[in-house]
Write an enzyme that holds these catalytic residues in place. Structure first.
Site, PDB file in Angstrom:
ATOM      1  CE  LYS A   1      -4.011   1.899   2.490  1.00 23.76           C
ATOM      2  NZ  LYS A   1      -5.037   1.941   1.435  1.00 23.76           N
TER       3      LYS A   1
HETATM    4  N1  PPE Z   1      -7.863  -1.599  -2.675  1.00 21.96           N
HETATM    5  C1  PPE Z   1      -7.318  -0.376  -2.628  1.00 21.96           C
HETATM    6  C2  PPE Z   1      -6.619   0.159  -3.835  1.00 21.96           C
HETATM    7  C3  PPE Z   1      -7.428   0.386  -1.466  1.00 21.96           C
HETATM    8  O1  PPE Z   1      -6.898   1.605  -1.421  1.00 21.96           O
HETATM    9  C4  PPE Z   1      -8.114  -0.146  -0.356  1.00 21.96           C
HETATM   10  C5  PPE Z   1      -8.262   0.652   0.903  1.00 21.96           C
HETATM   11  C6  PPE Z   1      -8.660  -1.441  -0.445  1.00 21.96           C
HETATM   12  C7  PPE Z   1      -8.498  -2.142  -1.621  1.00 21.96           C
HETATM   13  C8  PPE Z   1      -9.355  -2.096   0.713  1.00 21.96           C
HETATM   14  O2  PPE Z   1      -8.431  -2.457   1.709  1.00 21.96           O
HETATM   15  P1  PPE Z   1      -8.829  -2.514   3.255  1.00 21.96           P
HETATM   16  O3  PPE Z   1      -9.043  -1.108   3.700  1.00 21.96           O
HETATM   17  O4  PPE Z   1      -7.672  -3.158   3.916  1.00 21.96           O
HETATM   18  O5  PPE Z   1     -10.069  -3.328   3.365  1.00 21.96           O
HETATM   19  N2  PPE Z   1      -8.395   2.033   0.702  1.00 21.96           N
HETATM   20  C9  PPE Z   1      -8.185   2.910   1.837  1.00 21.96           C
HETATM   21  C10 PPE Z   1      -7.896   4.305   1.376  1.00 21.96           C
HETATM   22  C11 PPE Z   1      -9.019   5.218   1.109  1.00 21.96           C
HETATM   23  C12 PPE Z   1      -8.543   6.621   0.791  1.00 21.96           C
HETATM   24  O6  PPE Z   1      -9.208   7.281  -0.008  1.00 21.96           O
HETATM   25  O7  PPE Z   1      -7.530   7.068   1.359  1.00 21.96           O
HETATM   26  C13 PPE Z   1      -9.286   2.765   2.862  1.00 21.96           C
HETATM   27  O8  PPE Z   1     -10.345   2.224   2.575  1.00 21.96           O
HETATM   28  O9  PPE Z   1      -9.066   3.183   3.996  1.00 21.96           O
END
Ligand code: PPE
Length: 326
Positions: free
Chosen positions: A169
């Site tokens: 990430k």
């Molecule tokens: N894919 C991506 C590209 C992504 O950024 C997130 C989280 C996810 C999947 C889901 O991952 P998880 O949160 O572990 O379930 N995106 C974060 C960032 C949002 C933002 O705009 O900043 C979030 O949901 O917190």
């Protein structure tokens, strides 16, 4: 937000008191970096997004260790040594919420390469760790959780393997996410779904994706350039608990159109139904029963109506033993 009309949600930050920087708390407005910090030119950062929920037994952080672990994994992929252990960072995040007197909020830990040398090689620039929190409401709008959102398949693909590692990430990955999000909003959608470099469904700009058909749930596997989402993993486990089969498999684009239900998962988005893809109605065009069931299971753990038997919740305030309360 000119050009992006009403689909853009207002996320203006409301400052909290303190931000944690390399082991000490500093005032929100003093959490600054130099413009020539490595991260600014080259995108050298890894980060997390974590939610803290108000539960009947006080504020609790959802899957704290898993998030911190993923950030340390992201740092490792980029050959970055973080000078704090997982335990230390978890404790610091709990301190952060206590210092700022937060109950329900979003937590953003960031590891970045700071000021020092110029040039692409990051190894001699200081590793800076920041932990911040603020109040953050519904990611895709207030009605999204019940009504669903309208999305498009993006003309941008997700990161191809051997370009930028999708399992990390990293800040830089979000330039791709920004292209997906801006295009979606400019064309009147709430969000975009990106395909991977081979043309299979990958994920949203900031969410993983699930497709339901004939009572079975499908989601793209790791290796289709998805972030290993912690909400994704939670939903897979919750579905298994209630006996709904989940298959991690390649999802062809057209599955989105003929699905009974499609939904996003993410820390910010939680579990958000998708009611149309490319203006083609998904199922009944509103939240479907499987999505609703999983939302119920998910929120039941957060509001304490179901026991947290997997230890997903970390209390911010350690409960006092009864005899110590006086
Ligand atoms: N894919 C991506 C590209 C992504 O950024 C997130 C989280 C996810 C999947 C889901 O991952 P998880 O949160 O572990 O379930 N995106 C974060 C960032 C949002 C933002 O705009 O900043 C979030 O949901 O917190």
């Amino acid at each position: 937000m000119g050009g992006f009309a009403s689909l853009y949600n207002d996320y203006m930050l409301v400052p909290t008191e303190k931000i944690w920087h390399n082991g000490t708390f500093i005032p929100w407005n003093e959490a600054r970096i130099h413009v020539l910090s490595h991260v600014v030119s080259y995108g050298t950062s890894v980060f997390e997004g974590i939610r803290c929920y108000e539960t009947p037994s006080g504020p609790a952080i959802f899957r704290l260790r898993d998030h911190v672990r993923r950030m340390l994994d992201s740092a490792k992929i980029y050959r970055t040594e973080v000078p704090y252990t997982c335990e230390q960072l978890c404790e610091a995040i709990k301190d952060l919420l206590r210092v700022n007197k937060m109950s329900s909020c979003y937590v953003r830990p960031i590891v970045l390469r700071g000021y020092g040398e110029m040039g692409v090689f990051p190894g001699n620039n200081p590793v800076e760790v920041f932990l911040a929190c603020w109040e953050w409401g519904r990611y895709l709008g207030e009605e999204a959780l019940a009504e669903g959102v309208d999305v498009c398949v993006s003309s941008w693909n997700r990161l191809a393997p051997n370009t930028l590692p999708a399992m990390a990430k990293a800040g830089a990955n979000y330039m791709n996410s920004q292209l997906i999000k801006m295009e979606a909003l400019a064309n009147g959608y709430h969000e975009g779904i990106a395909l991977d470099a081979a043309g299979y469904v990958s994920e949203g700009s900031g969410e993983n994706i699930f497709v339901v058909r004939d009572g079975k749930i499908f989601t793209p596997p790791l290796g289709t350039s998805v972030l290993p989402g912690i909400t994704r993993d939670s939903v897979i486990q919750l579905a298994q608990d209630v006996g709904i089969p989940v298959v991690e498999t390649m999802v062809p684009r057209e599955m989105l159109y003929i699905a009974d239900e499609v939904f996003f998962t993410g820390t910010a988005a939680e579990i958000t139904p998708i009611r149309s893809v490319d203006r083609i109605q998904v199922g009944a065009g509103r939240r479907g029963p499987v999505t609703e069931r999983l939302q119920k299971e998910f929120f039941a753990i957060l509001d304490g109506t179901k026991p947290d038997h997997r230890g997903w919740l970390t209390p911010v305030y350690t409960p006092q033993p009864a005899e110590a309360r006086g």
